[in-house]
Design a protein around this motif. Structure first.
Motif, short mmCIF file in Angstrom:
data_model
loop_
_atom_site.label_atom_id
_atom_site.label_comp_id
_atom_site.label_asym_id
_atom_site.label_seq_id
_atom_site.Cartn_x
_atom_site.Cartn_y
_atom_site.Cartn_z
N PHE A 21 0.83 -1.20 0.00
CA PHE A 21 0.00 0.00 0.00
C PHE A 21 0.87 1.25 0.00
CE2 PHE A 21 -3.02 3.01 1.89
CZ PHE A 21 -4.05 2.83 1.00
N LEU A 25 0.74 4.10 -2.86
CA LEU A 25 0.27 5.43 -2.47
C LEU A 25 0.90 6.58 -3.25
CD1 LEU A 25 -1.91 6.00 -0.42
CD2 LEU A 25 -0.15 6.56 1.23
N PRO A 26 2.25 6.73 -3.21
CA PRO A 26 2.82 7.87 -3.94
C PRO A 26 2.64 7.75 -5.46
CG PRO A 26 4.53 6.56 -2.90
CD PRO A 26 3.23 5.98 -2.47
N MET A 29 -0.54 9.36 -6.75
CA MET A 29 -0.59 10.82 -6.74
C MET A 29 -0.03 11.36 -8.05
SD MET A 29 -1.93 11.14 -3.94
CE MET A 29 -2.32 9.81 -2.82
N ARG A 288 7.37 18.13 3.72
CA ARG A 288 7.30 17.21 2.58
C ARG A 288 8.48 16.24 2.56
NH1 ARG A 288 2.85 18.18 2.52
NH2 ARG A 288 1.57 19.42 1.14
N TYR A 290 9.10 13.00 2.37
CA TYR A 290 8.42 11.74 2.06
C TYR A 290 9.11 10.50 2.60
CZ TYR A 290 5.16 14.30 -0.81
OH TYR A 290 4.19 15.16 -1.23
N ILE A 293 8.10 10.17 6.12
CA ILE A 293 6.67 9.87 6.23
C ILE A 293 6.42 8.39 5.97
CG2 ILE A 293 4.41 10.25 5.18
CD1 ILE A 293 5.25 13.07 4.52
N GLN A 294 7.03 7.88 4.90
CA GLN A 294 6.79 6.48 4.56
C GLN A 294 7.40 5.53 5.57
OE1 GLN A 294 7.44 5.61 0.38
NE2 GLN A 294 5.32 6.23 0.24
N LEU A 297 5.20 5.43 8.61
CA LEU A 297 3.98 4.65 8.43
C LEU A 297 4.28 3.15 8.56
CD1 LEU A 297 1.05 5.31 7.90
CD2 LEU A 297 1.42 4.85 5.50
#
Lengths: 325, 308
Positions: A21, A25-26, A29, A288, A290, A293-294, A297
């Motif tokens: 997932f 996800l990216p 976008m 930002r 990323y 962030i990833q 998660l």
């Protein structure tokens, strides 16, 4: 044993699914977020690391399945790449810095809520309709429906700003050196007081209601009547016969709430400017970043999966029927 | 599906439900008549910044000189709209998936249950934050959609369990033997008995959505130009209302969320009590006893009259 292995494989598959997932996800976008990140922001990242970063997140040139394998490899070797805002620190460095603080908040608050909630729930069910039950059972439901953001803002305003009793930011007084000294530990305690109380308020009601409702359903069972007829003491019937069985679903709740608590801790950390994972995620989102962030998660998913696995183990311990299943 | 008469019956039978429902109705009224009870757009600057609550501005003004009351009224509209629409998506998905898995069993159940279990172990809020961040300045509609389509798992699991329990009941088995169509069994036999679970799922989801939306927007991931309770909190926080003593700017949206949360929690508690009478406290029983006593008394009166 079969139960445990089956659960283990389920969590492995679940982690795989979450990682997939995270991969999709990216890509859903518009544009390629990593190039966008480089072009839109004055980042301290050197241009050479663009390719490396793309590779880490599977944005290499080539067909999608090759990208996917490259990505899965980097996930399972826990090679999460570099942080954009703290370059040249790696994502792991950034996360390692904050994970202990979050574990501290989440762990302590979960244990406190589980204990208080369970004991109060057992008591409320045992004296159903009594003063304690009619007062605290609806109250705990109301408390459970209060978002962490409101409670933490309320505390911050009352005790942090208006009364100025407690510190409003960071995990300890930065003038102190970390170590096992009284000054340092008490400073950690003082700084964690408001975040922990906030998280306890968010969680405790859920435990109270779960165990109360389970216990009430159980109290009519024959074996409770039997235990009473045998002349066992009230306390023994309540704890060894009622509570022991009523607590089983609470163990699942305990694992399930970890997700909610991680979320709650995220917002609480942001409000109190506490240097845990939540604040890191927030900073990463704002800047930002990323990769962070990833990685975050993935880390949170992993934490939740392991908590669920631990809860399954506890289940085996508490419910002998599962040991042979 | 859950008819109005059922809702009124619920409210009249249970005090917690009636309190919760009344509060919710007030909010719905505020949302519906937002334009009638305010004079101007919520974004209009009408006064000097950070005015205390006064007769002219009952809830004070923001740093930008906007009227907090007007913002609250229009924010109620946005927050409720997001809450109800995402709540509806969550309820619909949870019900469809839960009933399909529970009733059809076999392969259908395996597939649905697998995805439900996975969705349950992925941490919700971080995922939503990341989604909102990737999308960027998410509008209330986007927020409603991402919450709706990522939060159905819990409802699906509960509905599935209850459907499976119901399918073992004799009346479902006899309906199957009589050759009733599957659709009829689901709609006529199963649905009414699942109503309390579906209702609880809907109410819980509205609450979850309103809270989550406020959290996403408070962190600044929402559309800063929209007016909702979340963006009100965000604006108050970024203009450091707390530190300059403009407590009203934070207190209004915070209280709005807290009271709505209380109302929905009470309604869910009441649904629990009605669908599972064991959970009721004795106060309800006392009324019941009183009614029996009155009936007995009237019966004895009637008997006396008959004798006379």
């Amino acid at each position: 044993m079969r139960f445990v292995t089956r659960r283990f494989f389920f969590y492995l598959v679940a982690f795989f699914a979450a990682a997939t997932f995270n991969f999709i996800l990216p890509r859903m976008m518009p544009g390629d977020p990593i190039t966008a990140m480089f072009s839109s922001q004055g980042t301290p990242l050197p241009l050479e690391s663009l390719e490396a970063l793309k590779e880490t997140f599977g944005f290499i040139d080539g067909p999608l399945h090759l990208q996917y394998f490259a990505y899965i490899k980097s996930v399972f070797t826990w090679d999460l790449g570099y942080s954009v805002q703290y370059y040249p620190q790696s994502v792991n460095d950034v996360l390692n810095r904050s994970i202990l603080w979050t574990l501290f908040l989440v762990g302590v608050s979960s244990l406190i809520s589980f204990s208080i909630g369970s004991i109060a729930g057992i008591y409320a069910a045992w004296n159903r309709g009594g003063v304690f039950d009619t007062l605290f059972s609806p109250l705990s439901l109301v408390m459970q429906s209060m978002p962490a953001v409101i409670i933490s803002l309320l505390f911050l305003f009352t005790f942090g700003v208006a009364l100025d009793w407690l510190p409003t930011g960071y995990a300890y007084n930065i003038d102190l050196d970390p170590g096992f000294t009284y000054a340092y530990l008490s400073s950690v305690f003082e700084h964690s007081l408001m975040p922990i109380i906030t998280l306890v308020i968010v969680q405790v009601g859920g435990y109270l209601i779960t165990i109360r409702n389970n216990m009430i359903n159980l109290l009519g069972e024959d074996y409770i009547v039997m235990a009473r007829a045998k002349g066992l003491s009230e306390l023994r019937v309540m704890l060894n016969y009622g509570a022991r069985n009523a607590i089983l679903p609470s163990v699942t709740t305990f694992a399930m709430t970890i997700g909610v608590v991680l979320g709650g801790s995220l917002i609480t950390e942001y409000v109190f400017n506490y240097p845990g994972l939540g604040n890191t995620l927030y900073q990463a989102i704002v800047n930002r970043d990323y990769p962070v962030i990833q990685g975050q998660l993935l880390m949170m998913t992993l934490a939740m999966l392991s908590m669920n696995f631990l809860a399954d183990m506890a289940y085996v311990f508490l419910d002998p029927r599962l040991r042979n299943a | 599906m859950i008819s109005i008469s059922a809702v009124t019956k619920l409210a009249s039978r249970n005090k917690k439900a009636s309190v919760g429902l009344s509060i919710l109705l007030v909010y719905v009224m505020i949302a519906l008549f937002a334009n009638l009870i305010t004079d101007h757009k919520p974004s209009k600057r009408v006064a000097r910044p950070h005015q205390e609550p006064s007769m002219e501005h009952v809830m004070g003004t923001t740093r930008m000189g906007r009227d907090v009351y007007t913002q609250f009224v229009h924010g109620t509209r946005t927050s409720l709209a997001v809450g109800f629409s995402a709540g509806f998506i969550i309820m619909a998905l949870g019900t469809i998936l839960g009933i399909s898995a529970g009733y059809f069993g076999g392969k259908v159940d395996e597939v649905i249950n697998f995805f439900t279990n996975i969705a349950l172990v992925i941490p919700q809020l971080p995922l939503l934050l990341v989604l909102a961040a990737f999308i960027g300045q998410s509008s209330p509609t986007t927020i409603a959609l991402i919450i709706g389509f990522t939060s159905w798992a819990w409802g699906a699991r509960v509905t599935r369990a209850q459907t499976m329990a119901l399918c073992k009941k004799e009346y479902i088995q006899s309906a199957e033997l009589m050759g009733e169509s599957k659709l009829r069994i689901i709609m006529i036999e199963l649905m009414p008995n699942l109503a309390s679970i579906i209702g609880a799922n809907f109410i819980g989801s509205i609450l979850y959505t309103v809270i989550t939306q406020a959290t996403i927007e408070f962190l600044g991931l929402g559309d800063p130009l929209s007016v909702s309770w979340g963006t009100m909190l965000y604006n108050a926080q970024t203009t450091s209302a707390m530190h300059v003593g403009a407590w009203w700017e934070l207190a209004v949206p915070a209280t709005a969320i807290a009271i709505l949360g209380m109302a929905l929690a009470l309604m869910n508690f009441a649904i629990d009590e009605i669908s599972n009478p064991k959970l009721r406290t004795f106060s309800g029983l006392r009324i019941f006893n009183k009614r029996i006593a009155i009936l007995e008394y009237e019966k004895s009166l009637a008997l006396q009259e008959a004798r006379a």
